[in-house]
Motif scaffolding. Structure first.
Motif, PDB file in Angstrom:
ATOM      1  N   ARG A 133       0.936  -1.120  -0.061  1.00  0.00           N
ATOM      2  CA  ARG A 133      -0.164  -0.042  -0.005  1.00  0.00           C
ATOM      3  C   ARG A 133       1.122   1.251   0.261  1.00  0.00           C
ATOM      4  O   ARG A 133       0.719   2.237  -0.804  1.00  0.00           O
ATOM      5  N   ALA A 134       1.845   1.081   0.634  1.00  0.00           N
ATOM      6  CA  ALA A 134       2.607   2.289   1.080  1.00  0.00           C
ATOM      7  C   ALA A 134       3.423   2.785  -0.569  1.00  0.00           C
ATOM      8  O   ALA A 134       3.727   4.020  -1.060  1.00  0.00           O
ATOM      9  N   ALA A 135       3.664   1.738  -1.227  1.00  0.00           N
ATOM     10  CA  ALA A 135       4.391   1.840  -2.539  1.00  0.00           C
ATOM     11  C   ALA A 135       3.495   2.504  -3.499  1.00  0.00           C
ATOM     12  O   ALA A 135       3.950   3.508  -4.234  1.00  0.00           O
ATOM     13  N   LEU A 136       2.316   2.166  -3.461  1.00  0.00           N
ATOM     14  CA  LEU A 136       1.262   2.473  -4.570  1.00  0.00           C
ATOM     15  C   LEU A 136       0.882   4.186  -4.013  1.00  0.00           C
ATOM     16  O   LEU A 136       0.762   4.827  -4.780  1.00  0.00           O
ATOM     17  N   VAL A 137       0.672   4.525  -2.839  1.00  0.00           N
ATOM     18  CA  VAL A 137       0.532   5.823  -2.377  1.00  0.00           C
ATOM     19  C   VAL A 137       1.633   6.402  -2.710  1.00  0.00           C
ATOM     20  O   VAL A 137       1.597   7.782  -3.195  1.00  0.00           O
ATOM     21  N   GLY A 138       2.994   5.989  -2.498  1.00  0.00           N
ATOM     22  CA  GLY A 138       4.118   6.886  -2.970  1.00  0.00           C
ATOM     23  C   GLY A 138       4.457   7.205  -4.366  1.00  0.00           C
ATOM     24  O   GLY A 138       4.610   8.342  -4.649  1.00  0.00           O
ATOM     25  N   LYS A 139       3.624   6.469  -5.370  1.00  0.00           N
ATOM     26  CA  LYS A 139       3.822   6.599  -6.549  1.00  0.00           C
ATOM     27  C   LYS A 139       2.708   7.627  -6.949  1.00  0.00           C
ATOM     28  O   LYS A 139       3.096   8.344  -7.822  1.00  0.00           O
ATOM     29  N   LEU A 140       1.512   7.419  -6.145  1.00  0.00           N
ATOM     30  CA  LEU A 140       0.454   8.471  -6.481  1.00  0.00           C
ATOM     31  C   LEU A 140       0.739  10.030  -5.912  1.00  0.00           C
ATOM     32  O   LEU A 140       0.101  10.749  -6.809  1.00  0.00           O
ATOM     33  N   GLY A 141       1.417  10.076  -5.100  1.00  0.00           N
ATOM     34  CA  GLY A 141       1.604  11.388  -4.397  1.00  0.00           C
ATOM     35  C   GLY A 141       2.101  12.501  -5.309  1.00  0.00           C
ATOM     36  O   GLY A 141       1.521  13.393  -5.344  1.00  0.00           O
ATOM     37  N   PRO A 142       3.198  12.015  -6.234  1.00  0.00           N
ATOM     38  CA  PRO A 142       3.708  13.301  -7.231  1.00  0.00           C
ATOM     39  C   PRO A 142       2.571  13.461  -8.415  1.00  0.00           C
ATOM     40  O   PRO A 142       2.650  14.511  -8.836  1.00  0.00           O
ATOM     41  N   LEU A 143       1.677  12.517  -8.502  1.00  0.00           N
ATOM     42  CA  LEU A 143       0.516  12.855  -9.557  1.00  0.00           C
ATOM     43  C   LEU A 143      -0.663  13.370  -9.138  1.00  0.00           C
ATOM     44  O   LEU A 143      -1.623  13.900  -9.660  1.00  0.00           O
ATOM     45  N   MET A 144      -0.695  13.640  -7.898  1.00  0.00           N
ATOM     46  CA  MET A 144      -1.872  14.294  -7.061  1.00  0.00           C
ATOM     47  C   MET A 144      -1.740  15.762  -6.428  1.00  0.00           C
ATOM     48  O   MET A 144      -2.555  16.424  -5.931  1.00  0.00           O
ATOM     49  N   VAL A 145      -0.420  16.224  -6.701  1.00  0.00           N
ATOM     50  CA  VAL A 145      -0.244  17.539  -6.254  1.00  0.00           C
ATOM     51  C   VAL A 145      -0.992  18.657  -6.683  1.00  0.00           C
ATOM     52  O   VAL A 145      -1.427  18.546  -7.959  1.00  0.00           O
ATOM     53  N   GLY A 146      -1.050  19.719  -6.228  1.00  0.00           N
ATOM     54  CA  GLY A 146      -1.982  20.748  -6.942  1.00  0.00           C
ATOM     55  C   GLY A 146      -1.490  21.571  -8.010  1.00  0.00           C
ATOM     56  O   GLY A 146      -2.113  22.087  -8.800  1.00  0.00           O
ATOM     57  N   ASP A 147       0.081  21.644  -7.946  1.00  0.00           N
ATOM     58  CA  ASP A 147       0.641  22.496  -8.803  1.00  0.00           C
ATOM     59  C   ASP A 147       1.404  21.446 -10.154  1.00  0.00           C
ATOM     60  O   ASP A 147       2.502  21.238 -10.121  1.00  0.00           O
ATOM     61  N   LEU A 148       0.698  20.746 -10.842  1.00  0.00           N
ATOM     62  CA  LEU A 148       1.332  19.957 -12.043  1.00  0.00           C
ATOM     63  C   LEU A 148       1.870  20.699 -13.068  1.00  0.00           C
ATOM     64  O   LEU A 148       1.368  21.564 -13.264  1.00  0.00           O
ATOM     65  N   ARG A 149       2.849  20.135 -13.348  1.00  0.00           N
ATOM     66  CA  ARG A 149       3.424  21.012 -14.452  1.00  0.00           C
ATOM     67  C   ARG A 149       4.220  19.738 -15.444  1.00  0.00           C
ATOM     68  O   ARG A 149       4.362  18.543 -15.165  1.00  0.00           O
ATOM     69  N   LYS A 150       4.244  20.268 -16.709  1.00  0.00           N
ATOM     70  CA  LYS A 150       4.899  19.843 -17.899  1.00  0.00           C
ATOM     71  C   LYS A 150       4.442  18.243 -17.936  1.00  0.00           C
ATOM     72  O   LYS A 150       3.130  18.035 -18.165  1.00  0.00           O
ATOM     73  N   GLU A 151       5.291  17.242 -17.966  1.00  0.00           N
ATOM     74  CA  GLU A 151       4.750  15.986 -18.461  1.00  0.00           C
ATOM     75  C   GLU A 151       3.554  15.392 -17.305  1.00  0.00           C
ATOM     76  O   GLU A 151       2.587  14.688 -17.676  1.00  0.00           O
ATOM     77  N   ARG A 152       3.654  15.706 -16.068  1.00  0.00           N
ATOM     78  CA  ARG A 152       2.394  15.154 -15.157  1.00  0.00           C
ATOM     79  C   ARG A 152       1.236  16.055 -15.370  1.00  0.00           C
ATOM     80  O   ARG A 152       0.222  15.543 -15.274  1.00  0.00           O
ATOM     81  N   LEU A 153       1.385  17.255 -16.152  1.00  0.00           N
ATOM     82  CA  LEU A 153       0.162  18.128 -16.357  1.00  0.00           C
ATOM     83  C   LEU A 153      -0.463  17.359 -17.542  1.00  0.00           C
ATOM     84  O   LEU A 153      -1.720  17.395 -17.647  1.00  0.00           O
ATOM     85  N   ARG A 154       0.409  16.789 -18.771  1.00  0.00           N
ATOM     86  CA  ARG A 154      -0.222  16.210 -19.637  1.00  0.00           C
ATOM     87  C   ARG A 154      -0.858  15.152 -19.497  1.00  0.00           C
ATOM     88  O   ARG A 154      -2.186  14.687 -19.830  1.00  0.00           O
ATOM     89  N   LEU A 155      -0.206  14.381 -18.344  1.00  0.00           N
ATOM     90  CA  LEU A 155      -1.255  13.235 -18.295  1.00  0.00           C
ATOM     91  C   LEU A 155      -2.112  13.353 -17.264  1.00  0.00           C
ATOM     92  O   LEU A 155      -3.248  12.592 -17.688  1.00  0.00           O
ATOM     93  N   HIS A 156      -2.116  14.399 -16.521  1.00  0.00           N
ATOM     94  CA  HIS A 156      -3.466  14.701 -15.948  1.00  0.00           C
ATOM     95  C   HIS A 156      -4.772  15.018 -16.703  1.00  0.00           C
ATOM     96  O   HIS A 156      -5.848  14.448 -16.645  1.00  0.00           O
ATOM     97  N   ARG A 157      -4.221  15.752 -17.768  1.00  0.00           N
ATOM     98  CA  ARG A 157      -5.204  15.988 -18.949  1.00  0.00           C
ATOM     99  C   ARG A 157      -5.648  14.878 -19.425  1.00  0.00           C
ATOM    100  O   ARG A 157      -7.040  14.698 -19.609  1.00  0.00           O
TER     101      ARG A 157
END
Length: 656
Positions: free
Chosen positions: A589-613
């Motif tokens: 569970r901790a590993a999955l949560v750790g991977k999600l954290g950077p994808l759930m921040v409020g100020d997404l940029r560049k590649e993560r922002l493209r994935l979010h869209r």
């Protein structure tokens, strides 16, 4: 011997048929000049009709098809409403229109005076319930000048109208003649239609002839002291004025005019809670008296409440000893006391600002709670008071016990329409500038997320009436999380006095939900995605072609896409998603949560922002599939989301 002779008072079938035959005969004899007077009650009309026909009220009621089973027993239910059959028989016998018949009963006032709905379907022995709920009083108050008539020939003979509104406890004065209503006969000093042997008649002593409709019909001992009782027969239209005068009378008359404006049949009611709030405020004043003396403009008016509260408190104490609380909620029989209480209640509810209203009411609430907290809460729960008053009376309890209201009120939307977290566009619209009111030392990271979840919990409470901790599970959260949020908000918002502002903003969102005909069913979405997982090929398509995210694409961990999609579709928090909750606590569970954290921040940029869209576009398809099926199969959701290929999202991340 017939059954009707063997059992006194029982009307035989033949007598009923005879009465029905006489209805048609009476119809040809009744003059149209005996149409009801404006505002006349059914009881008053029966008295006038009986006087004209020289018959007893019981016999008149029988001829009009109103008698139920005894000549001297006119059911009080007739004052509340007539069945279609009763209304038809009365209209035929008295040559009245259906509108004229309807106007004789309190049913015509139900739409403008909601307390009457409490006793709408109760036919007998309703005096206790009606009085407790301030719905009606069968013993009519009266204005002697109104009874004296307007000088017309018909009113010179039979007198003026016994008005229907005089049966409402909130009517205590006659603005036209500038006087307080009377409630006792000036001669025998008894109420006009008080109960006898625990029963109340629509017309008292209906078996006696009506010498005049304006005479007192109370039985009194004969002058000789022996023999059967006689009627008092004192004329009620010759009663001198009584009660407050001068400036006090002016205040009461002005207030009565405002109340009567709300009691006009057919007028659309803007705030149906008005009278319930007024009655609740009266109970609050009585249970905390004399704290409310500042609400009245003079000592004579406070003396009137002093007198009533002293008697009501005696009843409350006596009923406490007997295990029942009888009589305390009843309106005063004295119209002047009623007027003073209502005037004080209006002053108590006067502040329009929610914070000011709360400040106005809380001292009385605290005193009521110190004297009879359970009884006060019981009264509040039994009445349909407004959310505005409920919030002002609510005890501010922060922590694990939840934010408790005295009265649970509901909204027109349902719990399924409440998202787990307030959507960002809603938050920005309704909570813009809210955090700026907090001292800089209290502004911490994560406030936005806390407020979004707190707002959803409050929306759920508004529709269920239960504490936040109870609502949490339905929104995909937990009791402990809800308790922590409530504790944090209670601590941070209470000192600067921002809690009323928080509630007011959520109320605006609730109003929006109620007015929206296209509300989203978040409950259905949560249920549909409870066991859904994203196909691996969809996650590969979503992550394809994005530089620096090649590892996400190659590892093809579709659980990441499942959680991200769930959060978008349900507005839930990723830690509360079914995918996270299904994994046992530990490294996985901790590993999955750790991977999600950077994808759930409020100020997404560049590649993560493209994935979010890309995930947002994908989630829109899944949400549409959820909304179009009553109970969609998780596999269908995947099929509905086809086709998803790398090329489909190749340029989506570059938009904007």
């Amino acid at each position: 011997m017939t059954l009707s002779r063997a059992i006194p008072g029982l009307v035989s079938h033949s007598r009923i048929q005879e009465a029905r035959r006489k209805v048609s005969t009476t119809t040809r004899k009744l003059p149209r000049s005996l149409a009801p007077l404006p505002e006349e009650s059914l009881a008053g009309y029966v008295l006038r009709l009986s006087h004209r026909l020289r018959r007893t009220p019981g016999r008149t009621a029988e001829l009009c098809g109103l008698l139920t089973y005894r000549k001297d027993r006119l059911s009080t239910a007739l004052l509340q409403y007539l069945t279609p059959e009763q209304a038809g028989r009365l209209a035929a016998a008295a040559r009245l229109t259906s509108d004229e018949v309807h106007a004789l009963t309190l049913d015509s006032l139900t739409g403008v005076y909601p307390p009457l709905t409490v006793v709408r379907n109760v036919r007998e022995r309703t005096q206790t319930m009606a009085s407790a709920q301030w719905a009606l009083d069968f013993s009519s108050r009266f204005c002697p000048d109104c009874l004296a008539g307007d000088g017309s020939d018909i009113q010179n003979i039979h007198g003026g109208a016994w008005k229907l509104i005089w049966h409402l406890p909130v009517v205590f004065a006659c603005p036209r003649h500038q006087r307080i209503l009377h409630y006792r006969c000036p001669q025998c000093r008894n109420l006009l239609n008080n109960h006898t042997r625990t029963r109340v008649n629509l017309v008292k002593v209906a078996s006696r002839l009506v010498e005049h409709p304006l005479q007192c019909r109370n039985p009194v001992p004969p002058i000789s002291g022996t023999g059967p009782a006689v009627l008092c027969a004192s004329r009620l239209d010759h009663t001198p004025s009584q009660g407050p005068d001068g400036t006090d009378l002016e205040h009461l008359i002005a207030f009565q005019r405002r109340l009567l404006a709300r009691l006009t049949p057919g007028v659309e009611v803007a705030d149906r809670d008005y009278f319930s709030d007024l009655i609740m405020a009266i109970q609050l004043i009585k249970l905390s008296w004399p704290l409310g003396t500042h609400l009245l403009p003079s000592r004579p008016l406070t003396d009137l409440i002093d007198t009533h509260v002293a008697e009501a408190s005696r009843l409350l104490q006596a009923s406490d000893r007997s295990g029942r609380r009888t009589g305390f909620r009843d309106p005063p029989t004295d119209p002047a006391q009623c007027g003073a209480l209502l005037l004080a209640a209006e002053a108590l509810l006067a502040p329009a600002d929610p914070a000011e209203l709360r400040e106005h009411i809380q001292p009385l609430v605290k005193e009521m709670n110190s004297r009879a907290s359970a009884y006060g809460a019981q009264i509040a729960r039994s009445m349909d008071i407004s959310p505005r008053l409920s919030r002002a009376m609510a005890a501010r309890t922060y922590g694990s016990q939840g934010h408790r209201n005295l009265h649970a009120y509901t909204r027109d939307y349902t719990l399924d329409h409440v998202p787990a977290h307030l959507p960002l566009d809603w938050y920005r619209t309704y909570f813009g500038g809210f955090l700026d009111q907090l001292p800089p030392t209290t502004r911490r990271a994560g406030w936005e997320r806390v407020l979004r979840q707190a707002a959803s919990l409050r929306l759920a409470q508004l529709v269920t009436g239960v504490p936040w901790t109870t609502c949490a599970a339905e929104l995909g959260s937990t009791k402990s999380i809800a308790a922590k949020i409530l504790t944090r908000l209670g601590h941070e918002l209470q000192t600067p006095g921002l809690w009323p502002d928080f509630e007011a903003r959520v109320d605006q969102i609730a109003d929006r939900l109620e007015a929206d005909p296209n509300r989203i069913d978040y409950g259905q979405r949560r249920r549909a995605l409870a066991t859904w997982t994203m196909p691996e090929k969809h996650w590969r398509a979503l992550t394809a072609g994005i530089p620096r995210l090649r590892r996400l694409h190659e590892r093809a961990d579709a659980d990441l896409g499942t959680v991200l999609t769930y959060c978008q579709v349900t507005q839930g928090h990723y830690l509360h998603s079914p995918t996270i909750q299904a994994r046992p606590r530990g490294a996985a569970r901790a590993a999955l949560v750790g991977k999600l954290g950077p994808l759930m921040v409020g100020d997404l940029r560049k590649e993560r922002l493209r994935l979010h869209r890309r995930v947002t576009a994908y989630a829109d398809h899944i949400a549409e599939a959820c909304d179009q099926h009553d109970c969609p199969d998780p596999l269908l959701l995947s099929q509905d989301a086809e086709p998803f290929t790398g090329r489909s999202f190749e340029h989506l991340g570059d938009e904007g």
